[in-house]
Write a protein that holds these residues in place. Structure first.
Motif, PDB file in Angstrom:
ATOM      1  N   PHE A 103       0.817  -1.213   0.000  1.00 21.09           N
ATOM      2  CA  PHE A 103       0.000   0.000   0.000  1.00 21.09           C
ATOM      3  C   PHE A 103       0.857   1.272   0.000  1.00 21.09           C
ATOM      4  CE2 PHE A 103      -3.133  -3.072   1.501  1.00 21.09           C
ATOM      5  CZ  PHE A 103      -4.270  -2.668   0.810  1.00 21.09           C
ATOM      6  N   ARG A 104       2.122   1.124  -0.343  1.00 22.69           N
ATOM      7  CA  ARG A 104       3.053   2.248  -0.415  1.00 22.69           C
ATOM      8  C   ARG A 104       3.065   3.047   0.872  1.00 22.69           C
ATOM      9  NH1 ARG A 104       2.987   5.352  -6.056  1.00 22.69           N
ATOM     10  NH2 ARG A 104       4.968   6.007  -5.150  1.00 22.69           N
ATOM     11  N   TRP A 105       3.037   2.334   1.977  1.00 16.22           N
ATOM     12  CA  TRP A 105       3.152   2.877   3.331  1.00 16.22           C
ATOM     13  C   TRP A 105       2.010   3.808   3.695  1.00 16.22           C
ATOM     14  CZ3 TRP A 105       6.774   0.646   6.356  1.00 16.22           C
ATOM     15  CH2 TRP A 105       7.775  -0.086   5.695  1.00 16.22           C
ATOM     16  N   ASN A 106       0.862   3.614   3.057  1.00 19.34           N
ATOM     17  CA  ASN A 106      -0.330   4.376   3.405  1.00 19.34           C
ATOM     18  C   ASN A 106      -1.096   3.573   4.450  1.00 19.34           C
ATOM     19  OD1 ASN A 106      -2.881   5.637   3.507  1.00 19.34           O
ATOM     20  ND2 ASN A 106      -2.638   6.388   1.407  1.00 19.34           N
ATOM     21  N   ARG A 107      -0.842   3.878   5.707  1.00 17.97           N
ATOM     22  CA  ARG A 107      -1.383   3.089   6.817  1.00 17.97           C
ATOM     23  C   ARG A 107      -2.904   3.125   6.860  1.00 17.97           C
ATOM     24  NH1 ARG A 107       0.703   5.488  12.169  1.00 17.97           N
ATOM     25  NH2 ARG A 107      -0.389   7.228  11.197  1.00 17.97           N
ATOM     26  N   GLU A 108      -3.493   4.296   6.701  1.00 14.02           N
ATOM     27  CA  GLU A 108      -4.947   4.414   6.792  1.00 14.02           C
ATOM     28  C   GLU A 108      -5.646   3.593   5.708  1.00 14.02           C
ATOM     29  OE1 GLU A 108      -2.857   6.911   7.196  1.00 14.02           O
ATOM     30  OE2 GLU A 108      -3.270   7.288   9.327  1.00 14.02           O
ATOM     31  N   ARG A 109      -5.125   3.675   4.490  1.00 14.02           N
ATOM     32  CA  ARG A 109      -5.742   2.917   3.411  1.00 14.02           C
ATOM     33  C   ARG A 109      -5.592   1.418   3.641  1.00 14.02           C
ATOM     34  NH1 ARG A 109      -3.566   2.681  -2.709  1.00 14.02           N
ATOM     35  NH2 ARG A 109      -5.166   1.333  -3.573  1.00 14.02           N
ATOM     36  N   LEU A 110      -4.441   0.994   4.134  1.00  8.66           N
ATOM     37  CA  LEU A 110      -4.213  -0.426   4.433  1.00  8.66           C
ATOM     38  C   LEU A 110      -5.245  -0.950   5.428  1.00  8.66           C
ATOM     39  CD1 LEU A 110      -0.758  -1.985   5.425  1.00  8.66           C
ATOM     40  CD2 LEU A 110      -2.850  -2.587   6.605  1.00  8.66           C
ATOM     41  N   ILE A 111      -5.401  -0.243   6.537  1.00  6.27           N
ATOM     42  CA  ILE A 111      -6.312  -0.694   7.590  1.00  6.27           C
ATOM     43  C   ILE A 111      -7.756  -0.722   7.088  1.00  6.27           C
ATOM     44  CG2 ILE A 111      -7.254  -0.106   9.853  1.00  6.27           C
ATOM     45  CD1 ILE A 111      -4.474   1.015  10.568  1.00  6.27           C
ATOM     46  N   GLU A 112      -8.125   0.284   6.303  1.00  3.89           N
ATOM     47  CA  GLU A 112      -9.491   0.332   5.774  1.00  3.89           C
ATOM     48  C   GLU A 112      -9.763  -0.857   4.848  1.00  3.89           C
ATOM     49  OE1 GLU A 112     -12.234   3.248   2.932  1.00  3.89           O
ATOM     50  OE2 GLU A 112     -10.307   3.942   3.718  1.00  3.89           O
ATOM     51  N   GLU A 113      -8.806  -1.145   3.950  1.00  2.00           N
ATOM     52  CA  GLU A 113      -8.975  -2.264   3.024  1.00  2.00           C
ATOM     53  C   GLU A 113      -8.991  -3.593   3.774  1.00  2.00           C
ATOM     54  OE1 GLU A 113      -9.363  -2.460  -0.291  1.00  2.00           O
ATOM     55  OE2 GLU A 113      -9.427  -0.290  -0.618  1.00  2.00           O
ATOM     56  N   TYR A 114      -8.131  -3.739   4.758  1.00  2.00           N
ATOM     57  CA  TYR A 114      -8.037  -4.994   5.498  1.00  2.00           C
ATOM     58  C   TYR A 114      -9.314  -5.259   6.294  1.00  2.00           C
ATOM     59  CZ  TYR A 114      -6.165  -8.679   8.484  1.00  2.00           C
ATOM     60  OH  TYR A 114      -5.963  -9.873   9.141  1.00  2.00           O
ATOM     61  N   MET A 115      -9.865  -4.213   6.895  1.00  4.85           N
ATOM     62  CA  MET A 115     -11.078  -4.389   7.689  1.00  4.85           C
ATOM     63  C   MET A 115     -12.262  -4.790   6.797  1.00  4.85           C
ATOM     64  SD  MET A 115     -10.248  -4.078  10.779  1.00  4.85           S
ATOM     65  CE  MET A 115      -9.091  -3.318  11.916  1.00  4.85           C
ATOM     66  N   ASP A 116     -12.298  -4.266   5.580  1.00  2.00           N
ATOM     67  CA  ASP A 116     -13.408  -4.569   4.673  1.00  2.00           C
ATOM     68  C   ASP A 116     -13.244  -5.931   4.001  1.00  2.00           C
ATOM     69  OD1 ASP A 116     -14.525  -2.145   5.283  1.00  2.00           O
ATOM     70  OD2 ASP A 116     -13.775  -1.117   3.484  1.00  2.00           O
ATOM     71  N   ARG A 117     -12.027  -6.253   3.545  1.00  2.00           N
ATOM     72  CA  ARG A 117     -11.776  -7.486   2.793  1.00  2.00           C
ATOM     73  C   ARG A 117     -10.448  -8.092   3.225  1.00  2.00           C
ATOM     74  NH1 ARG A 117     -13.771  -3.550  -0.469  1.00  2.00           N
ATOM     75  NH2 ARG A 117     -11.655  -2.805  -0.879  1.00  2.00           N
ATOM     76  N   PRO A 118     -10.368  -8.702   4.369  1.00  2.00           N
ATOM     77  CA  PRO A 118      -9.087  -9.187   4.904  1.00  2.00           C
ATOM     78  C   PRO A 118      -8.402 -10.220   4.009  1.00  2.00           C
ATOM     79  CG  PRO A 118     -10.931 -10.002   6.216  1.00  2.00           C
ATOM     80  CD  PRO A 118     -11.480  -8.970   5.312  1.00  2.00           C
ATOM     81  N   ASN A 119      -9.121 -11.264   3.613  1.00  3.50           N
ATOM     82  CA  ASN A 119      -8.493 -12.331   2.828  1.00  3.50           C
ATOM     83  C   ASN A 119      -8.039 -11.829   1.447  1.00  3.50           C
ATOM     84  OD1 ASN A 119      -8.879 -14.185   4.892  1.00  3.50           O
ATOM     85  ND2 ASN A 119     -10.874 -14.844   4.108  1.00  3.50           N
ATOM     86  N   LYS A 120      -8.897 -11.039   0.820  1.00  2.76           N
ATOM     87  CA  LYS A 120      -8.551 -10.502  -0.492  1.00  2.76           C
ATOM     88  C   LYS A 120      -7.348  -9.557  -0.398  1.00  2.76           C
ATOM     89  CE  LYS A 120     -10.571  -8.129  -4.476  1.00  2.76           C
ATOM     90  NZ  LYS A 120     -11.806  -7.497  -5.036  1.00  2.76           N
ATOM     91  N   THR A 121      -7.278  -8.784   0.673  1.00  4.25           N
ATOM     92  CA  THR A 121      -6.160  -7.854   0.869  1.00  4.25           C
ATOM     93  C   THR A 121      -4.851  -8.605   1.070  1.00  4.25           C
ATOM     94  OG1 THR A 121      -7.636  -6.193   1.849  1.00  4.25           O
ATOM     95  CG2 THR A 121      -5.285  -5.965   2.298  1.00  4.25           C
ATOM     96  N   LEU A 122      -4.906  -9.682   1.873  1.00  6.22           N
ATOM     97  CA  LEU A 122      -3.703 -10.486   2.103  1.00  6.22           C
ATOM     98  C   LEU A 122      -3.225 -11.139   0.809  1.00  6.22           C
ATOM     99  CD1 LEU A 122      -4.619 -12.174   5.515  1.00  6.22           C
ATOM    100  CD2 LEU A 122      -2.866 -10.440   5.138  1.00  6.22           C
ATOM    101  N   GLU A 123      -4.136 -11.673   0.024  1.00  8.53           N
ATOM    102  CA  GLU A 123      -3.760 -12.316  -1.232  1.00  8.53           C
ATOM    103  C   GLU A 123      -3.144 -11.309  -2.202  1.00  8.53           C
ATOM    104  OE1 GLU A 123      -3.683 -15.381  -2.396  1.00  8.53           O
ATOM    105  OE2 GLU A 123      -4.361 -16.254  -0.509  1.00  8.53           O
TER     106      GLU A 123
END
Length: 540
Positions: A103-123
């Motif tokens: 996520f190019r060190w964008n912490r807020e965007r990372l957390i938002e994406e992970y909370m919404d779609r954890p498995n898809k984000t990890l993949e």
């Protein structure tokens, strides 16, 4: 106070504005340039971080706020972000690091994406489901490596969470190739084709030598800086520092974000070229391209043109006849010896002229082309002259230091008392660098009252620099004279003030979009993007 000082004081004192206490025009630590709304008012304080603006009264209107980041601070910033994500998402720090890089060190965007779609984000980031087991080397009876086909029962093997297993020797060769030869670190994938699993730092540390692991972490630091829009490496040779500056890409037509590293190197944060105030990056790019494209033309002009012996205008020999008449002053002379034509007699007027196209249109096109070329050469020659002076000043510090020591010996002055020479040398170098780019900037300006004011400022600075340069080159005996010393100190101060006046005047109008650029010298798309608002009247 003389007239120059009156003009400078008037110009410097006008248009001072109070800094807005809001955080307009700024980006947070984890936002990208493209995440901002472009619909901002034109009078924003471009690039000024309100959280770090001080009450420094020496701050100039063309200055931008920035911070130099040392290598240890770069590592510290990464560790803090990794720890934050690790605590929130409860995952291994190594996996948190891979997610942040994705996520190019964008912490807020990372957390938002992970909370919404954890498995898809990890993949998508190259990770599988979270696991707590640490990577380790294993010996599996009957294992055959798919790369080298070894089937030794004592063969050490390794596999990522994806389950693709290979022998340790093949894995090490693969990682060595990626890190040492390809310079890859942040996105090293599993050796299996079409497998997107990313090798984490812990897995890599059990496979490679400490030396290669150190190179791996150096590359990770480089990736961190390159991924952050607000960070750029100092381009000075052998400098390991980075610079944090919050000027946005879309504002580079309104500000020239010049920064200075702790190593002393000054460069533009927008394009990483050496300090090119007052010209914005867009014009610098166009100018450098034009100089490169027209270099052969300039060489041809040098070989095929001469100056009129009377008025020094550039004359092109566009025919075979040696009888030349200057279009400007009508002076007639011989091309061969540059002597007065009337002294040669009629026998010389015998030549083979080049065949020219007939018609007024052809002649007008040729004249127009010639005028355009002469205009370019006018600015290019002055630009190149200051560039040459800058090259000659590379060893100025050493020469000045020697001169200072000689002056101490000859006059009995202390080291502190001869520091005025170093200040003068520095002023000459800085002002010449600025003057060099004023000619590139002026080449693209359309003629109006703002341009005339700019050229007046340019002329004043150039005259002051030439006067200081002449003083600086005086013999040691004259430099020891108290009056000469005072004159050099005064002229040094005047040069620095004139430079500030010129740059602030240019920066103010650049920020307001007041400059009008010559459409004849710009590409169609660039010219269309030039400010269309009428230029305000010049200040008296």
């Amino acid at each position: 106070m003389d007239s120059e000082d009156d003009f400078m004081s008037t110009l410097s004192s006008e248009d001072d504005v109070m800094q807005d206490d809001s955080d307009n025009g700024m980006m947070s630590d984890n936002e990208d340039f493209d995440d901002f709304d472009d619909d901002e008012p034109d009078d924003l304080d471009i690039g000024l971080d309100k959280d770090v603006v001080s009450d420094d009264k020496t701050k100039k209107r063309y200055d931008v706020d920035f911070k130099v980041i040392c290598p240890q601070d770069i590592q510290k910033q990464q560790e803090e972000l990794i720890e934050d994500v690790n605590m929130i998402l409860e995952m291994r720090p190594e996996d948190a690091a891979i997610l942040l890089r994705h996520f190019r060190w964008n912490r807020e965007r990372l957390i938002e994406e992970y909370m919404d779609r954890p498995n898809k984000t990890l993949e998508a980031a190259g990770l599988g489901p979270n696991v707590v087991t640490l990577p380790k080397l294993e010996i599996l009876p009957g294992f055959v490596c798919d790369i080298c086909c070894e089937d030794d029962d004592e063969l050490q093997t390794f596999a990522l969470k994806c389950g693709h297993r290979y022998c340790v020797d093949c894995y090490r060769q693969y990682l060595t190739q990626k890190i040492r030869e390809e310079g890859e670190a942040a996105r090293i994938q599993c050796p299996t084709a079409d497998c997107g699993r990313i090798i984490d730092a812990i897995s890599l540390s059990v496979l490679v030598t400490p030396e290669l692991s150190g190179r791996y972490h150096e590359l990770l630091n480089r990736t961190y800086v390159e991924d952050r829009e607000s960070l750029k490496w100092c381009p000075a040779p052998n400098c390991e520092n980075a610079v944090d500056c919050r000027v946005k890409k879309k504002d580079l037509d309104r500000v020239v974000p010049t920064v200075e590293c702790l190593c002393g190197y000054r460069f533009c944060f927008g394009c990483t070229l050496k300090d090119h105030l007052p010209a914005p990056c867009r014009l610098v790019k166009l100018w450098l391209k034009k100089c490169a494209d027209d270099s052969e033309t300039a060489n041809w002009i040098s070989a095929n043109t001469k100056e009129c012996p009377k008025c020094n205008s550039t004359i092109e020999k566009n025919g075979g006849c040696n009888h030349m008449t200057c279009r400007k002053c009508k002076y007639e002379f011989c091309w061969m010896c540059m002597g007065l034509w009337s002294e040669h007699g009629t026998s010389w007027y015998n030549c083979n002229r080049f065949e020219e196209k007939s018609g007024t249109d052809a002649r007008d096109a040729q004249a127009k082309s010639r005028v355009s070329l002469e205009r370019y050469l006018h600015y290019y020659n002055r630009y190149a002259n200051h560039e040459q002076s800058a090259r000659l000043d590379k060893d100025s510090y050493t020469k000045t230091e020697v001169k200072m020591m000689q002056l101490q010996t000859a006059s009995g002055m202390s080291w502190i008392e001869v520091q005025y020479l170093q200040a003068a040398s520095q002023a000459l170098q800085t002002c010449r660098q600025t003057l060099k780019w004023t000619y590139a900037f002026a080449f693209y300006l359309a003629r109006n009252n703002l341009t005339e004011m700019f050229e007046d400022n340019q002329k004043d600075l150039e005259m002051a620099v030439e006067a200081l340069s002449e003083m600086f080159e005086k013999p040691l005996g004259e430099l020891a004279d108290p009056k000469t010393k005072l004159d050099i100190i005064d002229k040094t101060s005047y040069c620095n003030k004139r430079r500030v006046t010129l740059l602030e005047y240019t920066a103010d109008n650049l920020a307001q979009g007041s400059w009008t650029f010559n459409s004849d010298q710009l590409p169609a798309a660039t010219a269309a993007a030039a400010p269309a608002k009428p230029a305000p009247k010049a200040r008296n």
